[in-house]
Design a protein around this motif. Structure first.
Motif, PDB file in Angstrom:
ATOM      1  N   ASN A  40       5.467  -3.142  -2.103  1.00 22.73           N
ATOM      2  CA  ASN A  40       4.297  -2.678  -2.848  1.00 22.73           C
ATOM      3  C   ASN A  40       3.015  -2.817  -2.028  1.00 22.73           C
ATOM      4  O   ASN A  40       2.135  -1.960  -2.085  1.00 22.73           O
ATOM      5  N   ALA A  41       2.920  -3.915  -1.250  1.00 17.01           N
ATOM      6  CA  ALA A  41       1.742  -4.121  -0.397  1.00 17.01           C
ATOM      7  C   ALA A  41       1.678  -3.054   0.690  1.00 17.01           C
ATOM      8  O   ALA A  41       0.608  -2.483   0.959  1.00 17.01           O
ATOM      9  N   TYR A  42       2.821  -2.756   1.314  1.00 16.05           N
ATOM     10  CA  TYR A  42       2.871  -1.744   2.373  1.00 16.05           C
ATOM     11  C   TYR A  42       2.563  -0.353   1.809  1.00 16.05           C
ATOM     12  O   TYR A  42       1.883   0.460   2.460  1.00 16.05           O
ATOM     13  N   PHE A  43       3.055  -0.067   0.599  1.00 17.27           N
ATOM     14  CA  PHE A  43       2.764   1.220  -0.037  1.00 17.27           C
ATOM     15  C   PHE A  43       1.257   1.361  -0.267  1.00 17.27           C
ATOM     16  O   PHE A  43       0.682   2.435  -0.049  1.00 17.27           O
ATOM     17  N   ALA A  44       0.615   0.269  -0.694  1.00 21.31           N
ATOM     18  CA  ALA A  44      -0.825   0.282  -0.961  1.00 21.31           C
ATOM     19  C   ALA A  44      -1.609   0.479   0.342  1.00 21.31           C
ATOM     20  O   ALA A  44      -2.602   1.222   0.391  1.00 21.31           O
ATOM     21  N   LEU A  45      -1.168  -0.175   1.413  1.00 24.03           N
ATOM     22  CA  LEU A  45      -1.815  -0.004   2.722  1.00 24.03           C
ATOM     23  C   LEU A  45      -1.686   1.434   3.205  1.00 24.03           C
ATOM     24  O   LEU A  45      -2.630   2.002   3.779  1.00 24.03           O
ATOM     25  N   GLN A  46      -0.513   2.018   2.953  1.00 23.92           N
ATOM     26  CA  GLN A  46      -0.285   3.398   3.360  1.00 23.92           C
ATOM     27  C   GLN A  46      -1.158   4.339   2.538  1.00 23.92           C
ATOM     28  O   GLN A  46      -1.760   5.280   3.083  1.00 23.92           O
ATOM     29  N   ALA A  47      -1.273   4.083   1.229  1.00 23.48           N
ATOM     30  CA  ALA A  47      -2.074   4.929   0.350  1.00 23.48           C
ATOM     31  C   ALA A  47      -3.550   4.899   0.741  1.00 23.48           C
ATOM     32  O   ALA A  47      -4.258   5.911   0.622  1.00 23.48           O
ATOM     33  N   ASP A  48      -4.026   3.759   1.225  1.00 19.30           N
ATOM     34  CA  ASP A  48      -5.436   3.630   1.616  1.00 19.30           C
ATOM     35  C   ASP A  48      -5.691   4.013   3.073  1.00 19.30           C
ATOM     36  O   ASP A  48      -6.809   3.866   3.564  1.00 19.30           O
ATOM     37  N   GLY A  49      -4.655   4.470   3.764  1.00 16.22           N
ATOM     38  CA  GLY A  49      -4.837   4.978   5.116  1.00 16.22           C
ATOM     39  C   GLY A  49      -4.834   3.943   6.217  1.00 16.22           C
ATOM     40  O   GLY A  49      -5.179   4.249   7.365  1.00 16.22           O
ATOM     41  N   TYR A  50      -4.429   2.707   5.907  1.00 11.82           N
ATOM     42  CA  TYR A  50      -4.418   1.665   6.935  1.00 11.82           C
ATOM     43  C   TYR A  50      -3.178   1.746   7.812  1.00 11.82           C
ATOM     44  O   TYR A  50      -3.216   1.401   8.992  1.00 11.82           O
ATOM     45  N   VAL A  51      -2.047   2.185   7.236  1.00 19.54           N
ATOM     46  CA  VAL A  51      -0.799   2.283   7.995  1.00 19.54           C
ATOM     47  C   VAL A  51      -0.124   3.606   7.685  1.00 19.54           C
ATOM     48  O   VAL A  51      -0.446   4.282   6.696  1.00 19.54           O
ATOM     49  N   VAL A  52       0.813   3.978   8.536  1.00 23.70           N
ATOM     50  CA  VAL A  52       1.633   5.159   8.308  1.00 23.70           C
ATOM     51  C   VAL A  52       3.094   4.749   8.470  1.00 23.70           C
ATOM     52  O   VAL A  52       3.431   3.923   9.327  1.00 23.70           O
ATOM     53  N   ALA A  53       3.952   5.301   7.617  1.00 22.78           N
ATOM     54  CA  ALA A  53       5.379   4.963   7.666  1.00 22.78           C
ATOM     55  C   ALA A  53       6.104   5.913   8.600  1.00 22.78           C
ATOM     56  O   ALA A  53       5.878   7.129   8.568  1.00 22.78           O
ATOM     57  N   SER A  54       6.968   5.347   9.433  1.00 23.92           N
ATOM     58  CA  SER A  54       7.809   6.144  10.313  1.00 23.92           C
ATOM     59  C   SER A  54       9.255   5.920   9.906  1.00 23.92           C
ATOM     60  O   SER A  54       9.730   4.776   9.873  1.00 23.92           O
ATOM     61  N   PRO A  55       9.971   6.984   9.524  1.00 20.72           N
ATOM     62  CA  PRO A  55      11.350   6.834   9.034  1.00 20.72           C
ATOM     63  C   PRO A  55      12.236   6.034   9.985  1.00 20.72           C
ATOM     64  O   PRO A  55      12.240   6.278  11.187  1.00 20.72           O
ATOM     65  N   LYS A  56      12.942   5.064   9.422  1.00 22.26           N
ATOM     66  CA  LYS A  56      13.897   4.219  10.140  1.00 22.26           C
ATOM     67  C   LYS A  56      13.244   3.419  11.286  1.00 22.26           C
ATOM     68  O   LYS A  56      13.930   2.949  12.173  1.00 22.26           O
ATOM     69  N   SER A  57      11.920   3.310  11.259  1.00 24.88           N
ATOM     70  CA  SER A  57      11.217   2.578  12.321  1.00 24.88           C
ATOM     71  C   SER A  57      10.316   1.495  11.754  1.00 24.88           C
ATOM     72  O   SER A  57      10.325   0.360  12.218  1.00 24.88           O
ATOM     73  N   GLY A  58       9.515   1.849  10.731  1.00 28.51           N
ATOM     74  CA  GLY A  58       8.625   0.854  10.141  1.00 28.51           C
ATOM     75  C   GLY A  58       7.244   1.398   9.861  1.00 28.51           C
ATOM     76  O   GLY A  58       7.029   2.621   9.835  1.00 28.51           O
ATOM     77  N   TYR A  59       6.299   0.486   9.659  1.00 27.24           N
ATOM     78  CA  TYR A  59       4.922   0.856   9.349  1.00 27.24           C
ATOM     79  C   TYR A  59       4.022   0.543  10.551  1.00 27.24           C
ATOM     80  O   TYR A  59       4.111  -0.540  11.138  1.00 27.24           O
ATOM     81  N   TYR A  60       3.146   1.508  10.881  1.00 31.17           N
ATOM     82  CA  TYR A  60       2.277   1.370  12.050  1.00 31.17           C
ATOM     83  C   TYR A  60       0.808   1.553  11.657  1.00 31.17           C
ATOM     84  O   TYR A  60       0.494   2.384  10.789  1.00 31.17           O
ATOM     85  N   VAL A  61      -0.052   0.799  12.292  1.00 26.78           N
ATOM     86  CA  VAL A  61      -1.490   0.921  12.044  1.00 26.78           C
ATOM     87  C   VAL A  61      -1.952   2.307  12.467  1.00 26.78           C
ATOM     88  O   VAL A  61      -1.607   2.782  13.556  1.00 26.78           O
ATOM     89  N   THR A  62      -2.741   2.950  11.617  1.00 26.21           N
ATOM     90  CA  THR A  62      -3.138   4.334  11.866  1.00 26.21           C
ATOM     91  C   THR A  62      -4.373   4.449  12.758  1.00 26.21           C
ATOM     92  O   THR A  62      -5.070   3.475  13.022  1.00 26.21           O
ATOM     93  N   GLU A  63      -4.661   5.666  13.143  1.00 22.73           N
ATOM     94  CA  GLU A  63      -5.792   5.963  14.024  1.00 22.73           C
ATOM     95  C   GLU A  63      -7.118   5.934  13.267  1.00 22.73           C
ATOM     96  O   GLU A  63      -8.179   5.775  13.857  1.00 22.73           O
ATOM     97  N   GLN A  64      -7.077   6.088  11.963  1.00 16.22           N
ATOM     98  CA  GLN A  64      -8.301   6.197  11.165  1.00 16.22           C
ATOM     99  C   GLN A  64      -9.261   5.033  11.386  1.00 16.22           C
ATOM    100  O   GLN A  64     -10.459   5.215  11.566  1.00 16.22           O
ATOM    101  N   LYS A  65      -8.723   3.804  11.396  1.00 12.03           N
ATOM    102  CA  LYS A  65      -9.585   2.629  11.554  1.00 12.03           C
ATOM    103  C   LYS A  65     -10.132   2.531  12.975  1.00 12.03           C
ATOM    104  O   LYS A  65     -11.162   1.941  13.202  1.00 12.03           O
TER     105      LYS A  65
END
Length: 420
Positions: free
Chosen positions: A45-70
């Protein structure tokens, strides 16, 4: 507060403070549950919220990565910082690229690194013995400071040595500094419980830098040095002689150290190589009185060596091969020539200003009428030391050592245009 929000805030802070940067991978859901001791659902749920706010992006079968936006925000901030970047540093007293043969130093570092067996052990708490032996010979020839290696302590910078000295002085008496510009030393002694004053000749400890008494390079004359040594000897006071900039006395002949004048019984002599070499090589030393030296030896186990063993080995051979004397001559000529060029230019361009060279030949002192705000210097990419600014009269101290030769005229030109 729900647990997933706490996890969300935790990672959000890491991203916003750049502890996690663009492209960094967040811990896997399984790893995060173990690290933070929460359920798998909480992490998801925390990762979903981070993704929704643009802090991270999900990569299939890899994980969550910090996005370029910040990072875009950071780049904007960096561009603003670039606008205010100091291009003409007349304040720090740092080195320029022409002042030191870094390739020669690298050869000595490489030679030190080949001493494999020696580097497998921790360094001597007091400093490598061969370096202390070389220092003993060097300061005797250079400043008539006679001291055996056993009374010399090596450290990474003056502050670390003063910390040792404070711990060795059992009586927390008054200590006097020349003026309030000695902020770090005053703070250190105050933290150790000493009563810190300025210009108090009756203090039990007198901290003095005879070759650089003020931030604008005043040198203590011989007559005053003799008076001080006699007075402190009579009143059983301890002198801490920080012999900073003694190699750069330009307008006057080299004046004897207080240590040499007293015969060393009540003087702790401190020296450093940061100005002669480059600030990044942090090796300083102090010569203790016999009483303090004995106390240090008895308490050696309480201290640790702060200076790089590799750099100590390199410096020892550098001194023995005679390079330190050649470097001193080179850097003295280099920096005093730059100060003289700056002095000549400002003297010519600002005829109504009072322009002088400092006693040590490293600073230009300028006094003039001025009706602008001080931040105009930084707005024009210039840093300098403001001595005072009262009643529309500005006093500044300029140290051009860190300004490259090719930039010196341009910096002086901009400075003169602001001051005229």
């Amino acid at each position: 507060m729900k647990k997933y929000i706490q996890v969300y805030n935790y990672y959000k802070k890491l991203i916003e403070t750049k502890q996690l940067k663009q492209g960094d991978r967040l811990p896997s859901v399984r790893t995060a549950t173990q690290i933070l001791s929460v359920s798998k659902t909480t992490i998801q749920n925390a990762y979903f919220a981070l993704q929704a706010d643009g802090y991270v992006v999900a990569s299939p079968k890899s994980g969550y990565y910090v996005t370029e936006q910040k990072e875009i925000v950071q780049k904007f901030n960096d561009s603003k910082a670039e606008d205010n970047k100091i291009l003409f540093d007349f304040k720090s007293g740092g080195a320029d690229t022409d002042s030191f043969d870094i390739k020669l130093w690298q050869r000595y570092i490489k030679s030190a690194l080949r001493q494999h067996e020696r580097l497998l052990t921790y360094g001597d708490v007091q400093g490598e013995y061969d370096l202390r032996l070389a220092l003993s010979e060097y300061i005797r020839a250079k400043r008539n400071v006679t001291a055996s290696p056993d009374r010399i302590v090596v450290g990474a910078g003056i502050q670390s040595l003063l910390s040792i000295l404070c711990s060795l002085i059992s009586q927390r008496d008054t200590v006097s500094f020349p003026n309030k510009s000695f902020v770090r030393g005053m703070t250190l002694f105050s933290d150790y419980g000493f009563n810190v004053k300025t210009r108090d000749k009756d203090s039990k400890i007198i901290y003095v830098s005879p070759s650089h008494m003020t931030s604008y390079g005043d040198v203590m004359p011989l007559k005053r040095r003799i008076e001080m040594t006699k007075y402190t000897e009579k009143h059983n006071s301890l002198i801490i002689e920080d012999d900073f900039d003694s190699d750069f006395i330009y307008q006057n002949k080299s004046i004897p150290s207080l240590y040499a004048l007293t015969g060393c019984d009540n003087v702790v002599y401190i020296g450093s190589f940061s100005n002669v070499l480059i600030p990044g090589i942090r090796i300083s030393f102090m010569v203790l009185t016999q009483e303090l030296s004995d106390k240090f030896s008895a308490n050696k186990h309480k201290y640790s060596q702060t200076s790089s063993k590799t750099e100590q080995i390199a410096l020892c051979q550098y001194i023995r091969d005679g390079h330190i004397n050649a470097q001193t001559r080179k850097v003295k000529k280099h920096y005093t020539t730059k100060a003289k060029q700056l002095y000549d230019y400002l003297k010519h361009e600002l005829p109504s200003a009072e322009v002088n060279l400092s006693d040590n030949g490293l600073q230009v002192l300028l006094k003039c009428k001025f009706n602008k705000t001080i931040n105009i210097f930084e707005s024009n990419n210039i840093s300098l030391n403001v001595v005072s600014y009262e009643n529309n009269v500005l006093k500044i101290s300029l140290t051009p050592s860190a300004v490259r030769n090719e930039d010196l005229h341009k910096g002086a030109e901009i400075l003169a245009s602001i001051l005229e």
